[in-house]
Design an enzyme around this catalytic site. Structure first.
Site, short mmCIF file in Angstrom:
data_model
loop_
_atom_site.label_atom_id
_atom_site.label_comp_id
_atom_site.label_asym_id
_atom_site.label_seq_id
_atom_site.Cartn_x
_atom_site.Cartn_y
_atom_site.Cartn_z
N GLU A 49 43.53 47.65 30.58
CA GLU A 49 42.09 47.50 30.81
C GLU A 49 41.76 48.25 32.09
O GLU A 49 42.34 47.99 33.14
CB GLU A 49 41.72 46.02 30.93
CG GLU A 49 40.22 45.86 31.17
CD GLU A 49 39.73 44.42 31.01
OE1 GLU A 49 40.34 43.64 30.25
OE2 GLU A 49 38.73 44.09 31.68
N ARG A 87 42.59 31.17 37.74
CA ARG A 87 43.00 31.63 39.07
C ARG A 87 43.92 30.61 39.70
O ARG A 87 43.86 29.41 39.38
CB ARG A 87 41.77 31.84 39.96
CG ARG A 87 40.93 33.05 39.56
CD ARG A 87 39.87 33.32 40.59
NE ARG A 87 40.42 33.98 41.75
CZ ARG A 87 40.29 35.29 42.01
NH1 ARG A 87 39.59 36.06 41.22
NH2 ARG A 87 40.84 35.80 43.09
N GLU A 143 43.32 35.98 31.46
CA GLU A 143 43.59 36.82 32.63
C GLU A 143 44.46 36.03 33.58
O GLU A 143 44.14 34.87 33.90
CB GLU A 143 42.29 37.21 33.32
CG GLU A 143 41.41 38.09 32.47
CD GLU A 143 40.09 38.41 33.14
OE1 GLU A 143 39.34 39.22 32.58
OE2 GLU A 143 39.79 37.85 34.21
N ARG A 174 39.36 28.01 40.87
CA ARG A 174 37.97 27.91 41.35
C ARG A 174 36.96 27.91 40.20
O ARG A 174 35.83 27.49 40.37
CB ARG A 174 37.65 29.04 42.32
CG ARG A 174 37.49 30.39 41.67
CD ARG A 174 37.00 31.40 42.65
NE ARG A 174 38.03 31.78 43.58
CZ ARG A 174 38.15 33.01 44.11
NH1 ARG A 174 37.28 33.94 43.79
NH2 ARG A 174 39.10 33.29 44.94
N HIS A 197 34.56 44.95 34.27
CA HIS A 197 34.23 44.56 35.65
C HIS A 197 32.93 45.20 36.09
O HIS A 197 32.80 46.42 36.13
CB HIS A 197 35.33 44.91 36.67
CG HIS A 197 35.25 44.00 37.87
ND1 HIS A 197 34.41 44.26 38.93
CD2 HIS A 197 35.85 42.83 38.14
CE1 HIS A 197 34.52 43.27 39.82
NE2 HIS A 197 35.39 42.39 39.35
N HIS A 199 39.84 33.62 33.15
CA HIS A 199 40.81 33.88 34.23
C HIS A 199 41.17 32.55 34.88
O HIS A 199 40.34 31.92 35.51
CB HIS A 199 40.14 34.83 35.24
CG HIS A 199 41.04 35.29 36.35
ND1 HIS A 199 40.63 36.17 37.31
CD2 HIS A 199 42.33 34.98 36.66
CE1 HIS A 199 41.62 36.41 38.15
NE2 HIS A 199 42.66 35.68 37.78
N HIS A 258 32.27 32.08 34.81
CA HIS A 258 31.23 31.63 35.73
C HIS A 258 30.37 30.50 35.19
O HIS A 258 29.60 29.90 35.94
CB HIS A 258 30.43 32.83 36.24
CG HIS A 258 31.32 33.72 37.05
ND1 HIS A 258 31.98 33.26 38.17
CD2 HIS A 258 31.74 34.99 36.87
CE1 HIS A 258 32.75 34.23 38.66
NE2 HIS A 258 32.62 35.28 37.88
N ASN A 300 33.54 36.96 29.15
CA ASN A 300 34.27 36.22 30.18
C ASN A 300 33.40 35.03 30.62
O ASN A 300 32.31 35.21 31.17
CB ASN A 300 34.54 37.18 31.34
CG ASN A 300 35.36 36.53 32.41
OD1 ASN A 300 35.13 35.37 32.73
ND2 ASN A 300 36.31 37.25 32.97
N THR A 357 38.05 40.02 41.29
CA THR A 357 39.21 40.90 41.24
C THR A 357 38.78 42.29 41.69
O THR A 357 38.14 43.03 40.94
CB THR A 357 39.78 40.92 39.80
OG1 THR A 357 39.93 39.57 39.39
CG2 THR A 357 41.13 41.60 39.77
N1 PXP Z 1 38.06 42.14 33.04
C1 PXP Z 1 38.89 41.64 33.98
C2 PXP Z 1 40.36 41.93 33.86
C3 PXP Z 1 38.40 40.83 35.03
O1 PXP Z 1 39.24 40.34 35.95
C4 PXP Z 1 37.02 40.54 35.07
C5 PXP Z 1 36.48 39.67 36.16
O2 PXP Z 1 37.08 38.44 36.12
C6 PXP Z 1 36.20 41.05 34.06
C7 PXP Z 1 36.74 41.87 33.08
C8 PXP Z 1 34.74 40.74 33.99
O3 PXP Z 1 34.07 41.24 35.10
P1 PXP Z 1 32.57 40.81 35.34
O4 PXP Z 1 32.57 39.32 35.52
O5 PXP Z 1 32.20 41.55 36.57
O6 PXP Z 1 31.80 41.21 34.13
#
Ligand code: PXP
Length: 246
Positions: free
Chosen positions: A154, A48, A73, A52, A197, A46, A13, A10, A104
């Site tokens: 998931e 959003r 996402e 952001r 997550h 994602h 960030h 992901n 999330t």
């Molecule tokens: N899976 C989903 C569906 C998420 O919403 C997120 C966070 O955006 C993640 C995985 C990844 O989580 P993390 O950034 O905490 O590794």
């Protein structure tokens, strides 16, 4: 050969850091290219509602830059549905979204939102997009996912990750069992279980060991670690450039 446990990275960030200055560095597309080069199995992003981190244009650029499957996402809204249908990512993971939350924070209430989700799931599936629901590992939510006919769920590993951080062994064991039991039940019912997550080097292995889980999506920790792994060479390179200039 496809890895039996895929890693979706992901890259949100990277975009968070970019957006802190409003320019185009660091570019999440460059991160996606690195993930592709080092054998990541997919890119997760994602979009959003408040944009952001990932922005609309990033999706197109990520899709153009790599052949890795994109897992978008998205909240269950008309706006996001239109964007998904326009981009046709490999997969779309429907997530709950509140503007005020930092991330999330819990799973989607698939059981309570059947009527909102059904037409969205249907349209995504009808357009060849592999739909997943980001749910808590609980039987009621899994049942709802089955009724909605999604091929993937998931499981939200946030509570598991918190228990690990708090050093709460009982809760950790409970959370792990819940995820493991629901992964087995999902697979038995023909749904492919994924998880994600809050996963880190320290807590990933018990989740990765659950045999039915086919994919982990990991973001924040990897981007955070990348700072430390990469800062040394970035500082050295800047030093070299400065020295060369004198
Ligand atoms: N899976 C989903 C569906 C998420 O919403 C997120 C966070 O955006 C993640 C995985 C990844 O989580 P993390 O950034 O905490 O590794």
């Amino acid at each position: 050969m496809t890895n039996p446990l895929r890693l979706g990275v992901n890259i949100d960030h990277v975009a968070t850091i970019r957006n802190a200055r409003g320019g185009d560095h660091p570019d999440p597309v460059r991160a996606a290219e690195i993930v592709a080069r080092v054998g990541g199995d997919g890119i997760t992003a994602h979009l959003r509602e408040d944009r952001r981190h990932i922005r609309d244009d990033d999706l197109r650029r990520i899709q153009e830059a790599t052949d890795l499957p994109l897992n978008l996402e998205m909240a269950a809204t008309e706006e996001m549905l239109e964007i998904a249908l326009a981009h046709k990512p490999h997969a779309a993971c429907i997530v709950p979204e509140k503007r005020e939350e930092r991330t999330t924070e819990g799973g989607l209430d698939a059981a309570g939102q059947h009527n909102t989700l059904a037409p969205i799931v249907w349209k995504l599936k009808d357009n060849g997009i592999r739909v997943s629901l980001f749910i808590e590992a609980d039987e009621r939510q899994l049942d709802a996912a089955l009724k909605l006919g999604v091929p993937v769920v998931e499981f939200h590993t946030g509570e598991y990750a918190h228990a690990h951080l708090d050093g709460d062994g009982d809760k950790l064991a409970r959370e792990l069992k819940r995820i493991s039991d629901m992964a087995a039940l999902a697979a038995k019912n023909g749904i492919e279980p994924h998880a994600g997550h809050g996963l880190t080097y320290e807590n990933v292995q018990p989740i990765a060991a659950i045999p039915q889980i086919a994919e982990l999506n990991i973001g924040h920790y990897l981007v955070g670690e990348a700072v430390f792994v990469g800062l040394e060479s970035a500082v050295r390179h800047m030093r070299e450039l400065m020295d060369e200039a004198r």
